[in-house]
Write a protein that holds these residues in place. Sequence first.
Motif, PDB file in Angstrom:
ATOM      1  N   TRP A   7       0.818  -1.214   0.000  1.00  0.00           N
ATOM      2  CA  TRP A   7       0.000   0.000   0.000  1.00  0.00           C
ATOM      3  C   TRP A   7       0.850   1.263   0.000  1.00  0.00           C
ATOM      4  O   TRP A   7       0.391   2.325  -0.391  1.00  0.00           O
ATOM      5  CB  TRP A   7      -0.920   0.015   1.221  1.00  0.00           C
ATOM      6  CG  TRP A   7      -2.011  -0.989   1.142  1.00  0.00           C
ATOM      7  CD1 TRP A   7      -2.040  -2.224   1.731  1.00  0.00           C
ATOM      8  CD2 TRP A   7      -3.226  -0.864   0.412  1.00  0.00           C
ATOM      9  NE1 TRP A   7      -3.191  -2.878   1.406  1.00  0.00           N
ATOM     10  CE2 TRP A   7      -3.947  -2.055   0.601  1.00  0.00           C
ATOM     11  CE3 TRP A   7      -3.767   0.129  -0.385  1.00  0.00           C
ATOM     12  CZ2 TRP A   7      -5.185  -2.273   0.017  1.00  0.00           C
ATOM     13  CZ3 TRP A   7      -5.001  -0.092  -0.957  1.00  0.00           C
ATOM     14  CH2 TRP A   7      -5.702  -1.274  -0.753  1.00  0.00           C
ATOM     15  N   ASP A   8       2.091   1.130   0.448  1.00  0.00           N
ATOM     16  CA  ASP A   8       2.985   2.283   0.561  1.00  0.00           C
ATOM     17  C   ASP A   8       3.777   2.562  -0.714  1.00  0.00           C
ATOM     18  O   ASP A   8       4.659   3.415  -0.734  1.00  0.00           O
ATOM     19  CB  ASP A   8       3.940   2.093   1.732  1.00  0.00           C
ATOM     20  CG  ASP A   8       4.797   0.841   1.613  1.00  0.00           C
ATOM     21  OD1 ASP A   8       4.635   0.074   0.634  1.00  0.00           O
ATOM     22  OD2 ASP A   8       5.628   0.620   2.510  1.00  0.00           O
ATOM     23  N   ARG A  10       5.794   0.455  -2.204  1.00  0.00           N
ATOM     24  CA  ARG A  10       7.024  -0.332  -2.228  1.00  0.00           C
ATOM     25  C   ARG A  10       6.712  -1.772  -2.629  1.00  0.00           C
ATOM     26  O   ARG A  10       5.618  -2.279  -2.390  1.00  0.00           O
ATOM     27  CB  ARG A  10       7.706  -0.319  -0.858  1.00  0.00           C
ATOM     28  CG  ARG A  10       8.077   1.088  -0.404  1.00  0.00           C
ATOM     29  CD  ARG A  10       8.888   1.071   0.860  1.00  0.00           C
ATOM     30  NE  ARG A  10      10.258   0.676   0.609  1.00  0.00           N
ATOM     31  CZ  ARG A  10      11.194   1.460   0.089  1.00  0.00           C
ATOM     32  NH1 ARG A  10      10.901   2.693  -0.256  1.00  0.00           N
ATOM     33  NH2 ARG A  10      12.414   1.019  -0.093  1.00  0.00           N
ATOM     34  N   GLY A  32      11.579   0.830  -3.717  1.00  0.00           N
ATOM     35  CA  GLY A  32      10.712   1.994  -3.745  1.00  0.00           C
ATOM     36  C   GLY A  32      10.790   2.730  -5.066  1.00  0.00           C
ATOM     37  O   GLY A  32      11.872   3.052  -5.539  1.00  0.00           O
ATOM     38  N   ASP A  36       1.906   5.281  -5.507  1.00  0.00           N
ATOM     39  CA  ASP A  36       0.605   4.769  -5.072  1.00  0.00           C
ATOM     40  C   ASP A  36       0.735   3.264  -4.867  1.00  0.00           C
ATOM     41  O   ASP A  36       1.825   2.701  -5.011  1.00  0.00           O
ATOM     42  CB  ASP A  36      -0.470   5.099  -6.108  1.00  0.00           C
ATOM     43  CG  ASP A  36      -1.882   5.138  -5.535  1.00  0.00           C
ATOM     44  OD1 ASP A  36      -2.090   4.639  -4.412  1.00  0.00           O
ATOM     45  OD2 ASP A  36      -2.782   5.657  -6.213  1.00  0.00           O
ATOM     46  N   ASP A  87      13.594  -1.665   5.761  1.00  0.00           N
ATOM     47  CA  ASP A  87      13.165  -1.017   4.525  1.00  0.00           C
ATOM     48  C   ASP A  87      14.306  -0.171   3.996  1.00  0.00           C
ATOM     49  O   ASP A  87      14.959   0.540   4.744  1.00  0.00           O
ATOM     50  CB  ASP A  87      11.939  -0.104   4.784  1.00  0.00           C
ATOM     51  CG  ASP A  87      10.672  -0.911   4.959  1.00  0.00           C
ATOM     52  OD1 ASP A  87      10.654  -2.070   4.496  1.00  0.00           O
ATOM     53  OD2 ASP A  87       9.727  -0.390   5.567  1.00  0.00           O
TER      54      ASP A  87
END
Length: 88
Positions: A7-8, A10, A32, A36, A87
Amino acid sequence: VFAAGGWDGRTRVYETSYDSKKRKPRRLASLGFHDDVVACVAFRTAAGGKGAPHAGWLATGSRDGAVALWPIFPPKNKVADGEGDEDA
């Protein structure tokens, strides 16, 4: 190896073999690019087999309308326990 869109924006790549004590896959990468939700992921092995410069491609698509192509490389050696969990 498998990939999951988030959802982030990534895309996370995991190793399917996992530590029997932890009972969870190990994250190899957090990619990344998208602004969206990453709605789709697909793998394609490289043409040329062993002589190819990398093992294949990971394509990611997002609700932002963009598609990203990521080269996938085979691991050179085992990642140390705990590495790859953050991350990037």
